[in-house]
Design a protein around this motif. Sequence first.
Motif, PDB file in Angstrom:
ATOM      1  N   VAL A  35      22.507  67.142  27.851  1.00  0.00           N
ATOM      2  CA  VAL A  35      23.875  67.045  28.360  1.00  0.00           C
ATOM      3  C   VAL A  35      23.908  66.310  29.709  1.00  0.00           C
ATOM      4  CG1 VAL A  35      25.833  68.383  29.230  1.00  0.00           C
ATOM      5  CG2 VAL A  35      24.675  69.084  27.124  1.00  0.00           C
ATOM      6  N   LEU A  36      22.946  66.611  30.574  1.00  0.00           N
ATOM      7  CA  LEU A  36      22.929  66.013  31.905  1.00  0.00           C
ATOM      8  C   LEU A  36      22.507  64.547  31.893  1.00  0.00           C
ATOM      9  CD1 LEU A  36      21.374  68.965  33.950  1.00  0.00           C
ATOM     10  CD2 LEU A  36      23.746  68.169  34.027  1.00  0.00           C
ATOM     11  N   LEU A  37      21.583  64.193  31.016  1.00  0.00           N
ATOM     12  CA  LEU A  37      21.037  62.832  31.008  1.00  0.00           C
ATOM     13  C   LEU A  37      21.798  61.881  30.109  1.00  0.00           C
ATOM     14  CD1 LEU A  37      17.201  63.622  30.938  1.00  0.00           C
ATOM     15  CD2 LEU A  37      18.577  62.900  32.899  1.00  0.00           C
ATOM     16  N   PHE A  38      22.591  62.422  29.185  1.00  0.00           N
ATOM     17  CA  PHE A  38      23.291  61.580  28.208  1.00  0.00           C
ATOM     18  C   PHE A  38      24.051  60.418  28.859  1.00  0.00           C
ATOM     19  CE2 PHE A  38      24.545  61.993  23.636  1.00  0.00           C
ATOM     20  CZ  PHE A  38      25.225  60.778  23.547  1.00  0.00           C
ATOM     21  N   PRO A  39      24.838  60.656  29.914  1.00  0.00           N
ATOM     22  CA  PRO A  39      25.608  59.541  30.492  1.00  0.00           C
ATOM     23  C   PRO A  39      24.742  58.411  31.046  1.00  0.00           C
ATOM     24  CG  PRO A  39      26.441  61.657  31.268  1.00  0.00           C
ATOM     25  CD  PRO A  39      25.150  61.936  30.586  1.00  0.00           C
ATOM     26  N   PHE A  40      23.470  58.708  31.371  1.00  0.00           N
ATOM     27  CA  PHE A  40      22.596  57.695  31.952  1.00  0.00           C
ATOM     28  C   PHE A  40      21.785  56.947  30.892  1.00  0.00           C
ATOM     29  CE2 PHE A  40      23.100  61.157  35.015  1.00  0.00           C
ATOM     30  CZ  PHE A  40      23.586  60.462  36.114  1.00  0.00           C
ATOM     31  N   LEU A  41      21.891  57.375  29.628  1.00  0.00           N
ATOM     32  CA  LEU A  41      20.998  56.844  28.605  1.00  0.00           C
ATOM     33  C   LEU A  41      21.760  56.202  27.445  1.00  0.00           C
ATOM     34  CD1 LEU A  41      18.402  59.783  28.429  1.00  0.00           C
ATOM     35  CD2 LEU A  41      18.212  57.630  29.689  1.00  0.00           C
ATOM     36  N   GLU A  42      22.874  55.541  27.755  1.00  0.00           N
ATOM     37  CA  GLU A  42      23.660  54.936  26.678  1.00  0.00           C
ATOM     38  C   GLU A  42      23.704  53.416  26.747  1.00  0.00           C
ATOM     39  OE1 GLU A  42      27.008  57.821  25.105  1.00  0.00           O
ATOM     40  OE2 GLU A  42      27.352  57.317  27.202  1.00  0.00           O
ATOM     41  N   GLY A  43      23.384  52.844  27.877  1.00  0.00           N
ATOM     42  CA  GLY A  43      23.452  51.398  28.010  1.00  0.00           C
ATOM     43  C   GLY A  43      22.086  50.749  27.941  1.00  0.00           C
ATOM     44  N   GLY A  44      21.914  49.813  27.023  1.00  0.00           N
ATOM     45  CA  GLY A  44      20.646  49.105  26.916  1.00  0.00           C
ATOM     46  C   GLY A  44      19.707  49.743  25.915  1.00  0.00           C
ATOM     47  N   ILE A  45      18.830  48.938  25.359  1.00  0.00           N
ATOM     48  CA  ILE A  45      17.930  49.394  24.308  1.00  0.00           C
ATOM     49  C   ILE A  45      16.932  50.426  24.811  1.00  0.00           C
ATOM     50  CG2 ILE A  45      16.342  47.476  24.692  1.00  0.00           C
ATOM     51  CD1 ILE A  45      17.115  49.225  21.338  1.00  0.00           C
ATOM     52  N   TYR A  46      16.444  50.270  26.050  1.00  0.00           N
ATOM     53  CA  TYR A  46      15.451  51.205  26.565  1.00  0.00           C
ATOM     54  C   TYR A  46      16.078  52.579  26.842  1.00  0.00           C
ATOM     55  CZ  TYR A  46      12.553  47.058  27.115  1.00  0.00           C
ATOM     56  OH  TYR A  46      11.839  45.912  26.861  1.00  0.00           O
ATOM     57  N   ALA A  47      17.279  52.562  27.402  1.00  0.00           N
ATOM     58  CA  ALA A  47      17.969  53.819  27.669  1.00  0.00           C
ATOM     59  C   ALA A  47      18.293  54.537  26.366  1.00  0.00           C
ATOM     60  CB  ALA A  47      19.249  53.567  28.465  1.00  0.00           C
ATOM     61  N   ARG A  48      18.762  53.789  25.369  1.00  0.00           N
ATOM     62  CA  ARG A  48      19.088  54.414  24.083  1.00  0.00           C
ATOM     63  C   ARG A  48      17.830  54.896  23.357  1.00  0.00           C
ATOM     64  NH1 ARG A  48      21.189  50.736  20.748  1.00  0.00           N
ATOM     65  NH2 ARG A  48      21.149  48.965  22.172  1.00  0.00           N
ATOM     66  N   THR A  49      16.715  54.217  23.606  1.00  0.00           N
ATOM     67  CA  THR A  49      15.449  54.695  23.032  1.00  0.00           C
ATOM     68  C   THR A  49      15.056  56.047  23.628  1.00  0.00           C
ATOM     69  OG1 THR A  49      14.670  52.429  22.663  1.00  0.00           O
ATOM     70  CG2 THR A  49      13.005  54.169  22.725  1.00  0.00           C
ATOM     71  N   LEU A  50      15.206  56.182  24.940  1.00  0.00           N
ATOM     72  CA  LEU A  50      14.915  57.461  25.585  1.00  0.00           C
ATOM     73  C   LEU A  50      15.860  58.555  25.089  1.00  0.00           C
ATOM     74  CD1 LEU A  50      14.266  56.312  29.271  1.00  0.00           C
ATOM     75  CD2 LEU A  50      12.570  57.130  27.606  1.00  0.00           C
ATOM     76  N   LEU A  51      17.133  58.194  24.896  1.00  0.00           N
ATOM     77  CA  LEU A  51      18.097  59.160  24.370  1.00  0.00           C
ATOM     78  C   LEU A  51      17.714  59.569  22.954  1.00  0.00           C
ATOM     79  CD1 LEU A  51      20.763  60.684  24.785  1.00  0.00           C
ATOM     80  CD2 LEU A  51      21.958  58.674  23.876  1.00  0.00           C
ATOM     81  N   GLY A  52      17.256  58.604  22.162  1.00  0.00           N
ATOM     82  CA  GLY A  52      16.811  58.915  20.808  1.00  0.00           C
ATOM     83  C   GLY A  52      15.616  59.845  20.803  1.00  0.00           C
ATOM     84  N   ILE A  53      14.685  59.639  21.733  1.00  0.00           N
ATOM     85  CA  ILE A  53      13.520  60.526  21.843  1.00  0.00           C
ATOM     86  C   ILE A  53      13.961  61.940  22.184  1.00  0.00           C
ATOM     87  CG2 ILE A  53      11.457  61.015  23.218  1.00  0.00           C
ATOM     88  CD1 ILE A  53      11.066  57.985  23.493  1.00  0.00           C
ATOM     89  N   LEU A  54      14.893  62.059  23.128  1.00  0.00           N
ATOM     90  CA  LEU A  54      15.371  63.370  23.541  1.00  0.00           C
ATOM     91  C   LEU A  54      16.090  64.082  22.403  1.00  0.00           C
ATOM     92  CD1 LEU A  54      15.547  65.353  25.865  1.00  0.00           C
ATOM     93  CD2 LEU A  54      17.593  64.173  26.682  1.00  0.00           C
TER      94      LEU A  54
END
Length: 232
Positions: A35-54
């Motif tokens: 919930v806390l990191l979601f807003p920081f992990l939506e832009g760009g392929i690397y950020a979305r990759t980290l969001l996918g891992i989480l």
Amino acid sequence: MTEQQNRSDLDDDLAQMVIGLGPCTYLLLLLLGLVLLFPFLEGGIYARTLLGILFSIVLLVGTFAIKQTRRGFIFKLGLALLGVGLQWAALWTESLAILHVAGMTYAASLAVSFSGVFRYILKRGPITADKLHGALAGYIMLAIVWSFVYAMVEIVAAGSFGPGQLDFREPGTFFKLIYFSFTTLTTTGYGDVLPLTNHARSLVMIEEFSGVFYVSVVIARLAGLYPSTQVQ
């Protein structure tokens, strides 16, 4: 033993339970991190990759957090792995169709994990730190499940939520529904995201009811933390 000593012992026991560790503790920490990191992990392929891992870790930890039958475990693990696989396929192919199917699978996997956690916290036996953390984790999972439901409704019937049309190709769109789901579940209702159609409003009413029901049942279950004591 005096009443004051009884109360002191109960407070010590409660403090010990709150700071204890267990499988649901890690699930709760992961959900809070999501919930806390979601807003920081939506832009760009690397950020979305980290969001996918989480997201993948949340699904897998939810599968292992609760003791269950072998058949139930295989079903939950298979559903979680399917969701993870579809998510990564959607991420790398940038296919909205696969992403929609992944969202439905995620919702189903989280719903199954939520049902297992809910049964666990209602199970007879002493209240432990793991059960307390499981109650909080279940509440967060319930909100996220509803956000997936709202996303599917918006995909099928565009304009169900607003103001303005929600475009899932834009960063931050799904997080708006997570935010809306939490404000609905807690009956806060800030009003900056709104259900605009009657079928969307009917689902929102059910979520409001489910939130009140969940809290009341959990409070009733945890009421045994403070058993009545008699002064000798």
